[in-house]
Motif scaffolding. Structure first.
Motif, PDB file in Angstrom:
ATOM      1  N   SER A 142      54.361  46.185  19.494  1.00  0.00           N
ATOM      2  CA  SER A 142      54.313  46.989  20.716  1.00  0.00           C
ATOM      3  C   SER A 142      53.287  46.395  21.673  1.00  0.00           C
ATOM      4  N   ASN A 143      53.490  46.643  22.956  1.00  0.00           N
ATOM      5  CA  ASN A 143      52.477  46.255  23.929  1.00  0.00           C
ATOM      6  C   ASN A 143      51.245  47.130  23.711  1.00  0.00           C
ATOM      7  N   PRO A 144      50.053  46.542  23.727  1.00  0.00           N
ATOM      8  CA  PRO A 144      48.847  47.349  23.520  1.00  0.00           C
ATOM      9  C   PRO A 144      48.749  48.479  24.548  1.00  0.00           C
ATOM     10  N   ILE A 145      48.312  49.624  24.095  1.00  0.00           N
ATOM     11  CA  ILE A 145      48.171  50.781  24.979  1.00  0.00           C
ATOM     12  C   ILE A 145      46.708  51.205  25.026  1.00  0.00           C
ATOM     13  N   LEU A 146      46.244  51.496  26.226  1.00  0.00           N
ATOM     14  CA  LEU A 146      44.844  51.894  26.435  1.00  0.00           C
ATOM     15  C   LEU A 146      44.736  53.408  26.554  1.00  0.00           C
ATOM     16  N   ASN A 173      39.816  60.360  26.153  1.00  0.00           N
ATOM     17  CA  ASN A 173      39.285  60.733  24.845  1.00  0.00           C
ATOM     18  C   ASN A 173      38.467  62.009  24.934  1.00  0.00           C
ATOM     19  N   ILE A 174      37.813  62.170  26.061  1.00  0.00           N
ATOM     20  CA  ILE A 174      36.972  63.360  26.250  1.00  0.00           C
ATOM     21  C   ILE A 174      37.806  64.568  26.624  1.00  0.00           C
ATOM     22  N   GLN A 175      38.790  64.355  27.526  1.00  0.00           N
ATOM     23  CA  GLN A 175      39.507  65.484  28.109  1.00  0.00           C
ATOM     24  C   GLN A 175      40.780  65.850  27.354  1.00  0.00           C
ATOM     25  N   LEU A 176      41.398  64.862  26.643  1.00  0.00           N
ATOM     26  CA  LEU A 176      42.661  65.131  25.969  1.00  0.00           C
ATOM     27  C   LEU A 176      42.432  65.477  24.514  1.00  0.00           C
ATOM     28  N   SER A 177      43.285  66.305  23.995  1.00  0.00           N
ATOM     29  CA  SER A 177      43.209  66.643  22.579  1.00  0.00           C
ATOM     30  C   SER A 177      43.764  65.492  21.749  1.00  0.00           C
ATOM     31  N   TYR A 178      43.497  65.513  20.452  1.00  0.00           N
ATOM     32  CA  TYR A 178      44.014  64.505  19.536  1.00  0.00           C
ATOM     33  C   TYR A 178      45.545  64.481  19.589  1.00  0.00           C
ATOM     34  N   ASP A 179      46.167  65.651  19.638  1.00  0.00           N
ATOM     35  CA  ASP A 179      47.624  65.721  19.647  1.00  0.00           C
ATOM     36  C   ASP A 179      48.199  65.068  20.894  1.00  0.00           C
ATOM     37  N   LYS A 180      47.488  65.186  22.026  1.00  0.00           N
ATOM     38  CA  LYS A 180      47.978  64.574  23.260  1.00  0.00           C
ATOM     39  C   LYS A 180      47.948  63.058  23.148  1.00  0.00           C
ATOM     40  N   ARG A 181      46.871  62.524  22.582  1.00  0.00           N
ATOM     41  CA  ARG A 181      46.807  61.081  22.390  1.00  0.00           C
ATOM     42  C   ARG A 181      47.906  60.622  21.438  1.00  0.00           C
ATOM     43  N   ALA A 182      48.135  61.392  20.407  1.00  0.00           N
ATOM     44  CA  ALA A 182      49.195  61.056  19.452  1.00  0.00           C
ATOM     45  C   ALA A 182      50.546  61.022  20.141  1.00  0.00           C
ATOM     46  N   SER A 183      50.778  61.958  21.066  1.00  0.00           N
ATOM     47  CA  SER A 183      52.045  62.014  21.776  1.00  0.00           C
ATOM     48  C   SER A 183      52.262  60.762  22.619  1.00  0.00           C
ATOM     49  N   VAL A 184      51.191  60.291  23.270  1.00  0.00           N
ATOM     50  CA  VAL A 184      51.295  59.073  24.071  1.00  0.00           C
ATOM     51  C   VAL A 184      51.696  57.892  23.187  1.00  0.00           C
ATOM     52  N   MET A 185      51.077  57.793  22.033  1.00  0.00           N
ATOM     53  CA  MET A 185      51.342  56.671  21.146  1.00  0.00           C
ATOM     54  C   MET A 185      52.698  56.788  20.456  1.00  0.00           C
ATOM     55  N   TYR A 202      36.807  50.237  28.919  1.00  0.00           N
ATOM     56  CA  TYR A 202      36.229  51.577  28.917  1.00  0.00           C
ATOM     57  C   TYR A 202      37.118  52.584  28.181  1.00  0.00           C
ATOM     58  N   GLY A 203      37.539  52.180  27.022  1.00  0.00           N
ATOM     59  CA  GLY A 203      38.363  53.072  26.223  1.00  0.00           C
ATOM     60  C   GLY A 203      38.799  52.412  24.931  1.00  0.00           C
ATOM     61  N   ASP A 204      39.784  53.017  24.274  1.00  0.00           N
ATOM     62  CA  ASP A 204      40.303  52.536  22.997  1.00  0.00           C
ATOM     63  C   ASP A 204      41.671  51.904  23.209  1.00  0.00           C
ATOM     64  N   ILE A 205      41.956  50.811  22.474  1.00  0.00           N
ATOM     65  CA  ILE A 205      43.220  50.089  22.612  1.00  0.00           C
ATOM     66  C   ILE A 205      43.937  50.086  21.256  1.00  0.00           C
TER      67      ILE A 205
END
Length: 299
Positions: free
Chosen positions: A78-82, A88-100, A270-273
């Motif tokens: 997959s193309n790396p996603i940032l 990370n501060i404003q979104l919940s864990y589930d929201k980040r999971a949804s993006v990925m 300035y974030g996680d990849i």
């Protein structure tokens, strides 16, 4: 918050066949994968033979010459996603999971598209025989002959003549060709022998084939002997859709390494990849058990 890598890897494997059930309708070669990258299959040579009431002694001594089948698995990444730090501060864990999850869904779709390409025959090809209908392959123009139930019946005959087992036969049909098939009046009612079985508006079985509908299958050229095109290849106005048919033991799939990569707190972004990798491949094991019904040009 770091993500649990093992959980994501299990999720990729567990959902690899989601919405692509046909991937599971093949011989499983996972046990022959070496180092997650290559399939190595020892193949025994023919038996040395036998005789009744042998009259000539000493008997001739034969030496068996075994061979190997080896093929490399393809690497899908997959193309790396940032995920920016602010997210990370404003979104919940589930929201980040949804993006990925979207990235994982894309890589699963790519694997499925290429597996169909790996199983696309170069020799056992017939053409559709129905009435004229608009060609629906990407970039295609003009008319094509529609798919008829008789076209699938012909593949049944070819497989039977080649002594292919009757059970576990599959036909993967692109949605546009499935629509043409469903226009057949005979398929709008249940066959007395239950060979034709419509459930929820989908033909589930016909002439011994389990019918699987998919948005697209492998596209073929319109050469004298149509050639299968790679996913993502340039389109042509003469391209044709195809129904891909096989018996389960005539095609093979093999899953190798599956991995997830992460770089947390990257100072330049300035974030996680994050990114994902899947090693998977496949082949035709028995040519006579694999057929394609390719659209024919029509006036």
């Amino acid at each position: 918050m770091a993500l649990e890598k093992e959980i994501w890897v299990r999720d990729i494997i567990g959902n690899l066949y989601k919405n692509n059930d046909f991937l599971d309708r093949a011989y499983n070669g996972d046990a022959n994968v070496l180092n997650g990258k290559v399939v190595h299959i020892p193949v025994a040579a023919a038996a040395s033979g036998a005789s009744k009431n042998r009259a000539v002694l000493p008997a001739a001594v034969n030496r068996r010459s075994d061979t190997d089948i080896t093929y490399a698995l393809d690497e899908y990444t997959s193309n790396p996603i940032l995920i920016p730090n602010i997210d990370n501060i404003q979104l919940s864990y589930d929201k980040r999971a949804s993006v990925m999850q979207e990235d994982m869904a894309y890589i699963r779709q790519l694997v499925a598209d290429w597996m169909l390409r790996n199983w696309a025959t170069a020799t056992n090809i017939t053409r559709t025989t129905g009435a004229a209908t608009l060609g629906m392959a990407p970039g295609a123009t003009g008319n094509r002959k529609a798919l008829l139930k008789e076209d699938l019946k012909n593949i049944r005959y070819m497989m039977n003549k080649a002594n292919i087992p009757n059970e576990d036969r599959v036909a993967v049909i692109p949605s546009d060709m499935m629509n043409s098939l469903l226009d057949d009046a005979d398929l709008k009612k249940r066959d007395r022998a239950l060979e034709l079985d419509m459930k929820g508006g989908v033909v589930s079985r016909l002439y011994g084939f389990d019918l699987i509908e998919r948005s697209a299958t492998t596209v073929y050229t319109n050469a004298a002997t149509p050639a299968a095109k790679d996913p993502g290849a340039a389109t042509a106005v003469t391209d044709n859709l195809a129904v891909q048919c096989w018996q389960v033991n005539s095609v093979e799939r093999a899953l190798g390494a599956v991995d997830m990569f992460e770089k947390l707190g990257d100072p330049t972004y300035y974030g996680d990849i994050y990114s994902f990798l899947v090693m998977m491949g496949g082949r035709i094991r028995r040519d006579v058990g694999v057929w394609s019904i390719v659209e024919a040009a029509s006036a």
